[in-house]
Motif scaffolding. Sequence first.
Motif, short mmCIF file in Angstrom:
data_model
loop_
_atom_site.label_atom_id
_atom_site.label_comp_id
_atom_site.label_asym_id
_atom_site.label_seq_id
_atom_site.Cartn_x
_atom_site.Cartn_y
_atom_site.Cartn_z
N HIS A 306 0.45 2.63 -5.66
CA HIS A 306 0.32 3.62 -4.57
C HIS A 306 0.68 2.97 -3.22
N SER A 307 0.14 1.80 -2.98
CA SER A 307 0.41 1.10 -1.71
C SER A 307 1.90 0.79 -1.57
N LEU A 308 2.50 0.31 -2.66
CA LEU A 308 3.93 -0.05 -2.62
C LEU A 308 4.78 1.17 -2.30
N ARG A 309 4.43 2.31 -2.89
CA ARG A 309 5.21 3.54 -2.62
C ARG A 309 5.08 3.94 -1.16
N ARG A 310 3.87 3.86 -0.61
CA ARG A 310 3.70 4.26 0.79
C ARG A 310 4.40 3.30 1.73
N ILE A 311 4.44 2.03 1.39
CA ILE A 311 5.07 1.03 2.26
C ILE A 311 6.59 1.17 2.23
#
Length: 332
Positions: A306-311
């Motif tokens: 999730h974090s990687l997608r938002r970044i």
Amino acid sequence: MATVREHGLLKPVSLEDALVRMSGLVESPAELAPPRRPTVVADLYRAFKEEGRRLVDITWDQHRLHEARRWSATALVESVCLEQLTEKDRFVVWSAGKAEMTAKPSADRMARLADKECRRWVGKDSVVASIVQALGTWSRYWNEEEAHHETSFTQLAMLAGFEPLSDDAVIEYRKVFPDDDLLRTVTMLAFSESIASVNYGQYMRQVSDPGLKMLFKHVGADEVQHMQYFISFAKALVDSGAYPAKEAFAVAHFFLREEGELYGSAREHVEDRGTHINWWDHLESEAGQAAAAPEALDRKRSLILHSLRRITGVACASAEEVEDTWMDLVGC
């Protein structure tokens, strides 16, 4: 607005509430409070570049959120009934105190690295300089909030009968981390905070004392907020075009690969780093077992993806997809 699945149906919830649920810090939807304000500025690049917001505006948002979320470490420690703690509870508290001790050198490194990096962009790209300065400014709140965690757990461990850590041990845990690329550092911290939030959710569900349960819940919610901030800063760096997304993928691969950082102290081989101490390498016995339970690892993978997608704006569903995308980005 994010969504969660309940009874087979997708329901809209705030992003912060969705992340708290993914971390396992609530056991039923009824525990979620109404949307909390103020919140983390999620699109920081747009705020500076297109909305014309200034550093003093962003600093005020940071301060309002910090002030609105504060809780009393003293009051929560005093609320714990020591007679109700099991041996496992006591050991987890002791291990958490040692782990949290490494937050201060991490925050010290962040403040120093951000200021150095900000100066590099002054006169070259004012938006990037402002984003990085906002990161350095926020690190003072992060440092103060992590102090609540460390002192709560170490004080509680001593009240529960553990010998105080020696000064030599404290100094060892205070080793400041080596500098690295700024985007890699901020991405690593987003993942680290997500892993911490899941661990506290695991511990929270396994204790019976209401005071200790509430302490784990407050600390875990702080870690979710920190994850949100680090995602915001990392996304702004990528959005600026000054920092390539491949660096965020490199960190994700580092965590998600077989025997990667995700597995912490449960790995067969934990590297002796020498220069500093990573808290996830030093979760001992029951604390390490809870952190490596299958359901905990699933939550951690989900939060990292999730974090990687938002970044980066790139969605991956597995460690294999992360590695393939990273290879494509580096041209292999």
